[in-house]
Scaffold this motif. Structure first.
Motif, PDB file in Angstrom:
ATOM      1  N   GLY A  44      18.901   9.365   8.452  1.00  0.00           N
ATOM      2  CA  GLY A  44      18.641   9.472   7.031  1.00  0.00           C
ATOM      3  C   GLY A  44      17.371  10.243   6.762  1.00  0.00           C
ATOM      4  O   GLY A  44      16.489  10.339   7.619  1.00  0.00           O
ATOM      5  N   GLU A  45      17.284  10.802   5.568  1.00  0.00           N
ATOM      6  CA  GLU A  45      16.122  11.582   5.162  1.00  0.00           C
ATOM      7  C   GLU A  45      15.494  10.927   3.943  1.00  0.00           C
ATOM      8  O   GLU A  45      16.199  10.497   3.031  1.00  0.00           O
ATOM      9  CB  GLU A  45      16.532  13.020   4.853  1.00  0.00           C
ATOM     10  N   GLY A  46      14.165  10.860   3.936  1.00  0.00           N
ATOM     11  CA  GLY A  46      13.511  10.200   2.821  1.00  0.00           C
ATOM     12  C   GLY A  46      12.073  10.650   2.627  1.00  0.00           C
ATOM     13  O   GLY A  46      11.661  11.701   3.122  1.00  0.00           O
ATOM     14  N   LEU A  47      11.325   9.818   1.932  1.00  0.00           N
ATOM     15  CA  LEU A  47       9.949  10.159   1.600  1.00  0.00           C
ATOM     16  C   LEU A  47       9.114   8.892   1.476  1.00  0.00           C
ATOM     17  O   LEU A  47       9.643   7.786   1.331  1.00  0.00           O
ATOM     18  CB  LEU A  47       9.905  10.956   0.295  1.00  0.00           C
ATOM     19  N   LEU A  48       7.800   9.077   1.543  1.00  0.00           N
ATOM     20  CA  LEU A  48       6.868   7.966   1.401  1.00  0.00           C
ATOM     21  C   LEU A  48       5.809   8.305   0.364  1.00  0.00           C
ATOM     22  O   LEU A  48       5.331   9.437   0.288  1.00  0.00           O
ATOM     23  CB  LEU A  48       6.191   7.671   2.743  1.00  0.00           C
ATOM     24  N   LEU A  49       5.458   7.315  -0.442  1.00  0.00           N
ATOM     25  CA  LEU A  49       4.380   7.436  -1.418  1.00  0.00           C
ATOM     26  C   LEU A  49       3.346   6.343  -1.153  1.00  0.00           C
ATOM     27  O   LEU A  49       3.703   5.182  -0.974  1.00  0.00           O
ATOM     28  CB  LEU A  49       4.909   7.284  -2.840  1.00  0.00           C
ATOM     29  N   ARG A  50       2.081   6.732  -1.118  1.00  0.00           N
ATOM     30  CA  ARG A  50       1.001   5.752  -0.932  1.00  0.00           C
ATOM     31  C   ARG A  50       0.530   5.252  -2.290  1.00  0.00           C
ATOM     32  O   ARG A  50       0.447   6.017  -3.250  1.00  0.00           O
ATOM     33  CB  ARG A  50      -0.180   6.376  -0.181  1.00  0.00           C
ATOM     34  N   VAL A  88       0.812  -1.213   0.000  1.00  0.00           N
ATOM     35  CA  VAL A  88       0.000   0.000   0.000  1.00  0.00           C
ATOM     36  C   VAL A  88       0.850   1.270   0.000  1.00  0.00           C
ATOM     37  O   VAL A  88       0.302   2.373  -0.138  1.00  0.00           O
ATOM     38  CB  VAL A  88      -0.948   0.020   1.217  1.00  0.00           C
ATOM     39  N   ALA A  89       2.166   1.146   0.154  1.00  0.00           N
ATOM     40  CA  ALA A  89       3.039   2.322   0.155  1.00  0.00           C
ATOM     41  C   ALA A  89       4.486   1.878   0.059  1.00  0.00           C
ATOM     42  O   ALA A  89       4.819   0.716   0.304  1.00  0.00           O
ATOM     43  CB  ALA A  89       2.826   3.154   1.425  1.00  0.00           C
ATOM     44  N   VAL A  90       5.343   2.836  -0.287  1.00  0.00           N
ATOM     45  CA  VAL A  90       6.774   2.577  -0.302  1.00  0.00           C
ATOM     46  C   VAL A  90       7.488   3.805   0.248  1.00  0.00           C
ATOM     47  O   VAL A  90       7.171   4.937  -0.112  1.00  0.00           O
ATOM     48  CB  VAL A  90       7.272   2.230  -1.723  1.00  0.00           C
ATOM     49  N   ALA A  91       8.426   3.562   1.166  1.00  0.00           N
ATOM     50  CA  ALA A  91       9.250   4.630   1.729  1.00  0.00           C
ATOM     51  C   ALA A  91      10.677   4.452   1.239  1.00  0.00           C
ATOM     52  O   ALA A  91      11.200   3.335   1.222  1.00  0.00           O
ATOM     53  CB  ALA A  91       9.212   4.607   3.256  1.00  0.00           C
ATOM     54  N   ILE A  92      11.310   5.543   0.847  1.00  0.00           N
ATOM     55  CA  ILE A  92      12.656   5.494   0.281  1.00  0.00           C
ATOM     56  C   ILE A  92      13.556   6.449   1.057  1.00  0.00           C
ATOM     57  O   ILE A  92      13.276   7.645   1.138  1.00  0.00           O
ATOM     58  CB  ILE A  92      12.643   5.887  -1.212  1.00  0.00           C
ATOM     59  N   PHE A  93      14.630   5.899   1.617  1.00  0.00           N
ATOM     60  CA  PHE A  93      15.643   6.694   2.306  1.00  0.00           C
ATOM     61  C   PHE A  93      16.962   6.486   1.557  1.00  0.00           C
ATOM     62  O   PHE A  93      17.652   5.481   1.767  1.00  0.00           O
ATOM     63  CB  PHE A  93      15.776   6.262   3.765  1.00  0.00           C
TER      64      PHE A  93
END
Length: 231
Positions: free
Chosen positions: A81-87, A61-66
């Motif tokens: 670390g810094e990253g983002l998430l997409l649903r 249902v989502a992926v987070a990338i750091f």
């Protein structure tokens, strides 16, 4: 012995101070994070055993990338670390976000060196996604995490326990042999989200906003490419 112990502690503190002041730990703009995430997914897609990773992301249902989780240590250690998430809405195929997050954690033991690890978290069910709707949570504490399966066409949807909320994938380089996620804390980054969206906005509201900006589209293409590899 006491003097030697104090010397080791002093060296450890100095090492960590220098490590944590390194540019690798400096805050990055949302656009920089997105560009690094594109490179991360592209590099992982080139691996021979990345097909199952694509399948797990597709079923989730989502992926987070750091893109760069830096772990530095001299006896004592820390990681950031810094990253983002997409649903991902599997019914419509649409993506929502991005929502920006940071990951941090500490460790103790006989260790020395600096390691930079690219980390991807495949969120496979609503329990995992619920954690990202809030401000902060701990992996292995508030929400379970496990090493993601790899290989060619292992039918991830049925061969692994998709009840585990989050599966982790990483590509490591440097002096450390791996990355332990148990106890790592993931925090909502309000400043990065405000900068990207142009206003103060909660993680929950962000995940209802469709990913449609020109900056995010190349990342969506890389993710979709990875997903196709698993089909």
């Amino acid at each position: 012995m006491i003097k030697a112990g104090k010397n080791i502690l002093a060296i450890a503190v100095t090492f960590l101070t220098l490590s944590l002041s390194c540019p690798l730990w400096a805050g990055k703009t949302p656009e920089h994070r997105i560009n690094e995430a594109i490179k991360t997914i592209g590099n992982m897609s080139e691996q021979d055993d990345a097909q199952t990773m694509g399948e797990v992301i597709d079923k989730g249902v989502a992926v987070a990338i750091f893109p760069s989780v830096v772990k530095a240590g001299f006896v004592l250690g820390g990681q950031y670390g810094e990253g983002l998430l997409l649903r991902h809405d599997r019914k419509t195929g649409k993506w929502y976000g991005p929502s920006f997050f940071n990951i941090a954690g500490g460790s103790f033991g006989l260790q020395i060196g600096v390691q930079s690890t690219a980390l991807v978290l495949a969120v496979v069910n609503e329990d995992g996604l619920k954690a990202f709707r809030g401000d902060t949570f701990t992996l292995g504490g508030d929400v379970a995490v496990a090493a993601g399966p790899v290989g060619r066409r292992t039918s991830a949807a049925t061969d692994i326990n998709m009840n585990t909320p989050i599966y982790s994938y990483s590509m490591s380089k440097g002096l450390f042999a791996g990355l332990s996620l148990e106890g790592a804390t993931i925090n909502h980054d309000p400043s990065a989200n405000e900068l990207y969206w142009g206003k103060k906005i909660s993680p929950a509201d962000i995940l209802n906003k469709q990913a449609s900006s020109k900056e995010i589209k190349p990342l969506l293409k890389e993710i979709e490419k990875l997903i196709r590899m698993g089909k």
